[in-house]
Write an enzyme that holds these catalytic residues in place. Structure first.
Site, PDB file in Angstrom:
ATOM      1  N   ASP A 200     -26.943  13.194  -0.029  1.00 44.64           N
ATOM      2  CA  ASP A 200     -26.585  11.730   0.345  1.00 44.64           C
ATOM      3  C   ASP A 200     -25.688  11.915   1.305  1.00 44.64           C
ATOM      4  O   ASP A 200     -24.884  13.011   1.595  1.00 44.64           O
ATOM      5  CB  ASP A 200     -25.736  11.333  -0.850  1.00 44.64           C
TER       6      ASP A 200
ATOM      7  N   ASP B  94     -32.149   5.499  -1.490  1.00 49.67           N
ATOM      8  CA  ASP B  94     -31.573   4.633  -2.356  1.00 49.67           C
ATOM      9  C   ASP B  94     -31.564   3.368  -1.602  1.00 49.67           C
ATOM     10  O   ASP B  94     -31.676   2.466  -2.502  1.00 49.67           O
ATOM     11  CB  ASP B  94     -30.234   5.140  -2.460  1.00 49.67           C
TER      12      ASP B  94
END
Length: 176
Positions: free
Chosen positions: A127, A147
């Site tokens: 991430d 995401d």
């Protein structure tokens, strides 16, 4: 005689191609972020609101089960794989005239596959996008392009279910 030059862009291949392009974008941005931010400082994009950083998520959304000892890697990987196969079949069975639903599913598929790749290859999801608001001491969990795709696709499916499903049924029955 039908024109077969653009068969790749016929339904459902165009949605699979879109998903593949988004997986590629996700993997490229994750590799970029790891290279720049793993050992270095974060990049402030919008001061006190948005920065690029690097984080490894060994759990699910919001780091759920991140400290479970490693088995969650395979559980979440199996779930993502099974869900991806389900979405691939769902897209395949859709009417070629539809646009909104297969687009939503292509977004979800790309996010699932992008994060599945990370989970299988690295054991965690990479991430790098961090949204926060310094003045309110608010910080959203760090996330990635996959995401974002999953979130937008899921929101589109909800909109479709709540506001467009009846319209599709009426158009379908009128055409019969």
């Amino acid at each position: 005689m039908p024109d077969t030059r653009f068969r790749l862009f016929a339904h459902p291949w165009r949605w699979y191609l879109l998903a593949a392009l988004l997986v590629w974008l996700d993997l490229v941005t994750k590799t970029w972020s790891k290279g720049l931010f793993e050992f270095g400082p974060a990049m402030q994009v919008i001061p006190d609101v948005l920065r690029f950083t690097y984080a490894e998520n060994r759990g699910a959304a919001f780091s759920f089960l991140a400290n479970a000892g490693g088995w969650q890697r395979w559980l979440f990987g199996a779930i993502a794989l099974g869900f991806s196969v389900f979405v691939i079949r769902w897209i395949w069975k859709l009417d070629a005239k539809l646009r909104w639903e297969p687009l939503a599913l292509a977004l979800i598929l790309s996010g699932a596959v992008g994060n599945l790749y990370d989970r299988v290859v690295f054991g965690y999801v990479r991430d790098f996008i961090h949204v926060y608001y310094q003045a309110w001491n608010f910080s959203f969990p760090v996330f990635n392009v996959a995401d974002i795709a999953i979130s937008i696709g899921a929101a589109m499916l909800v909109i479709d279910l709540l506001f467009m499903a009846d319209k599709d049924k009426k158009e379908g029955s009128a055409a019969v």
